[in-house]
Scaffold this motif. Structure first.
Motif, PDB file in Angstrom:
ATOM      1  N   VAL A 121      48.489  39.463  40.443  1.00 61.38           N
ATOM      2  CA  VAL A 121      48.588  38.933  41.802  1.00 61.38           C
ATOM      3  C   VAL A 121      48.321  40.091  42.756  1.00 61.38           C
ATOM      4  O   VAL A 121      48.847  41.192  42.575  1.00 61.38           O
ATOM      5  N   PHE A 122      47.505  39.853  43.769  1.00 66.05           N
ATOM      6  CA  PHE A 122      47.323  40.867  44.798  1.00 66.05           C
ATOM      7  C   PHE A 122      47.042  40.201  46.141  1.00 66.05           C
ATOM      8  O   PHE A 122      46.718  39.010  46.215  1.00 66.05           O
ATOM      9  N   LEU A 123      47.197  40.989  47.193  1.00 69.29           N
ATOM     10  CA  LEU A 123      46.969  40.531  48.560  1.00 69.29           C
ATOM     11  C   LEU A 123      45.813  41.324  49.142  1.00 69.29           C
ATOM     12  O   LEU A 123      45.792  42.555  49.056  1.00 69.29           O
ATOM     13  N   ALA A 124      44.841  40.627  49.720  1.00 69.43           N
ATOM     14  CA  ALA A 124      43.706  41.270  50.384  1.00 69.43           C
ATOM     15  C   ALA A 124      43.794  41.023  51.879  1.00 69.43           C
ATOM     16  O   ALA A 124      44.186  39.932  52.318  1.00 69.43           O
ATOM     17  N   GLU A 125      43.418  42.025  52.666  1.00 66.59           N
ATOM     18  CA  GLU A 125      43.475  41.880  54.122  1.00 66.59           C
ATOM     19  C   GLU A 125      42.484  40.849  54.629  1.00 66.59           C
ATOM     20  O   GLU A 125      42.768  40.092  55.536  1.00 66.59           O
ATOM     21  N   GLY A 126      41.287  40.820  54.041  1.00 60.85           N
ATOM     22  CA  GLY A 126      40.252  39.934  54.542  1.00 60.85           C
ATOM     23  C   GLY A 126      39.419  40.600  55.613  1.00 60.85           C
ATOM     24  O   GLY A 126      39.572  41.791  55.907  1.00 60.85           O
ATOM     25  N   SER A 127      38.537  39.813  56.247  1.00 61.19           N
ATOM     26  CA  SER A 127      37.584  40.358  57.209  1.00 61.19           C
ATOM     27  C   SER A 127      36.855  39.213  57.888  1.00 61.19           C
ATOM     28  O   SER A 127      37.096  38.040  57.592  1.00 61.19           O
ATOM     29  N   ALA A 128      35.937  39.583  58.772  1.00 65.19           N
ATOM     30  CA  ALA A 128      34.972  38.601  59.266  1.00 65.19           C
ATOM     31  C   ALA A 128      34.080  38.159  58.113  1.00 65.19           C
ATOM     32  O   ALA A 128      33.733  38.956  57.234  1.00 65.19           O
ATOM     33  N   VAL A 129      33.722  36.871  58.120  1.00 63.18           N
ATOM     34  CA  VAL A 129      32.930  36.284  57.043  1.00 63.18           C
ATOM     35  C   VAL A 129      31.825  35.433  57.659  1.00 63.18           C
ATOM     36  O   VAL A 129      32.057  34.703  58.627  1.00 63.18           O
ATOM     37  N   THR A 130      30.659  35.525  57.082  1.00 64.33           N
ATOM     38  CA  THR A 130      29.546  34.668  57.467  1.00 64.33           C
ATOM     39  C   THR A 130      29.056  33.916  56.227  1.00 64.33           C
ATOM     40  O   THR A 130      28.821  34.525  55.186  1.00 64.33           O
ATOM     41  N   ILE A 131      28.928  32.607  56.359  1.00 65.61           N
ATOM     42  CA  ILE A 131      28.421  31.786  55.256  1.00 65.61           C
ATOM     43  C   ILE A 131      27.025  31.328  55.615  1.00 65.61           C
ATOM     44  O   ILE A 131      26.800  30.684  56.639  1.00 65.61           O
ATOM     45  N   LYS A 132      26.091  31.678  54.727  1.00 66.09           N
ATOM     46  CA  LYS A 132      24.672  31.401  54.987  1.00 66.09           C
ATOM     47  C   LYS A 132      24.104  30.410  53.984  1.00 66.09           C
ATOM     48  O   LYS A 132      24.509  30.389  52.827  1.00 66.09           O
ATOM     49  N   SER A 133      23.197  29.601  54.459  1.00 62.66           N
ATOM     50  CA  SER A 133      22.553  28.632  53.585  1.00 62.66           C
ATOM     51  C   SER A 133      21.746  29.352  52.517  1.00 62.66           C
ATOM     52  O   SER A 133      21.239  30.461  52.729  1.00 62.66           O
ATOM     53  N   GLY A 134      21.653  28.721  51.353  1.00 61.76           N
ATOM     54  CA  GLY A 134      20.898  29.318  50.257  1.00 61.76           C
ATOM     55  C   GLY A 134      19.880  28.334  49.717  1.00 61.76           C
ATOM     56  O   GLY A 134      19.313  27.529  50.442  1.00 61.76           O
ATOM     57  N   ALA A 135      19.688  28.387  48.410  1.00 63.03           N
ATOM     58  CA  ALA A 135      18.663  27.577  47.766  1.00 63.03           C
ATOM     59  C   ALA A 135      19.267  26.316  47.150  1.00 63.03           C
ATOM     60  O   ALA A 135      20.464  26.216  46.943  1.00 63.03           O
ATOM     61  N   THR A 136      18.408  25.367  46.866  1.00 62.94           N
ATOM     62  CA  THR A 136      18.753  24.236  46.007  1.00 62.94           C
ATOM     63  C   THR A 136      18.153  24.520  44.636  1.00 62.94           C
ATOM     64  O   THR A 136      16.942  24.730  44.517  1.00 62.94           O
ATOM     65  N   ILE A 137      19.003  24.576  43.630  1.00 58.38           N
ATOM     66  CA  ILE A 137      18.564  24.906  42.281  1.00 58.38           C
ATOM     67  C   ILE A 137      18.365  23.622  41.516  1.00 58.38           C
ATOM     68  O   ILE A 137      19.270  22.776  41.435  1.00 58.38           O
TER      69      ILE A 137
END
Length: 239
Positions: free
Chosen positions: A222-238
């Motif tokens: 078990v651990f705790l991460a601070e986190g950050s700004a995140v950007t989710i970008k579109s990708g491919a259709t496989i």
């Protein structure tokens, strides 16, 4: 060219990690991916965290939907491409308290979201921080919580924490022969050592009886991460 369909901050991420038999995870693999392992172990992680400053397409803030909790069960996969391996995650289920988030995720992106009542609590003492997330299943409140150091450390290369947090792609099964791929962009996260943890999750009700035996024992880590700004970008259709 990839486009941004969501930007946000992910904060105070609790990871409770469990070894899971690959035979339980393989039927859930999206087309074109295979299980990724750390020291030959397939991990599933229960993850609780807090969304902040959510913007659709990186610019549009939706009223009453800019801050909320999330809890999920995820496992780890990889996909071989001409540029090398892409390492990613697959979500078994993602829980949020906002029905509109669930509706959009399920309808447009095929993501396995569900809406539950949720709440959280952040606290601090002289040397420790207390982070806790709760979600309601039926009439019962489930929870994941930790007491952790106030002082964190950077990720150690090739560590279990690095394996768990540095999967920068998401894969969603869209049928037997089609997978949606998206990229999750964020900086490396600060890690806080955990002193105590407490996990109560209705595994069978949320994920099915096949998962239950692997969560009857304490997590392997078990651990705790601070986190950050995140950007989710579109990708491919496989296909």
């Amino acid at each position: 060219m990839a486009t941004t369909f969501l930007s946000a901050e992910w904060r105070k991420l609790i990871f409770a990690n469990y070894a899971i038999d690959r035979r339980v995870l393989e039927p859930l693999l999206p087309y074109g991916t295979e299980l990724d392992t750390f020291n030959d172990v397939c991990y599933g992680s229960l993850v609780g965290f807090y969304f902040q400053r959510v913007k659709m397409f990186g610019v549009v803030s939706v009223p009453f939907h800019t801050e909320f909790e999330e809890f999920n069960l995820r496992f780890y996969v990889r996909r071989k491409t001409t540029e090398g391996w892409k390492r990613g995650v697959v979500f078994v289920k993602e829980i949020v308290p906002k029905f509109a988030i669930t509706l959009v995720a399920n309808t447009l992106y095929g993501e396995p979201y569900a809406t539950h009542s949720m709440r959280h609590r952040f606290g601090q003492e002289a040397q420790t921080q207390q982070i806790r997330y709760e979600w309601k299943v039926g009439s019962d409140w489930n929870h994941i919580g930790v007491t952790a150091d106030q002082n964190g450390h950077t990720l150690v290369p090739d560590s279990e924490e690095a394996f768990i947090t540095e999967h920068y792609w998401g894969y969603t099964r869209r049928g037997s022969g089609r997978t949606s791929e998206y990229e999750v962009v964020h900086s490396s996260w600060l890690i806080y050592p955990v002193h105590t943890h407490d996990v109560r999750c209705s595994i069978t009700e949320l994920y099915g009886a096949a998962f239950a035996p692997f969560f009857e024992h304490p997590p392997t880590s078990v651990f705790l991460a601070e986190g950050s700004a995140v950007t989710i970008k579109s990708g491919a259709t496989i296909r």
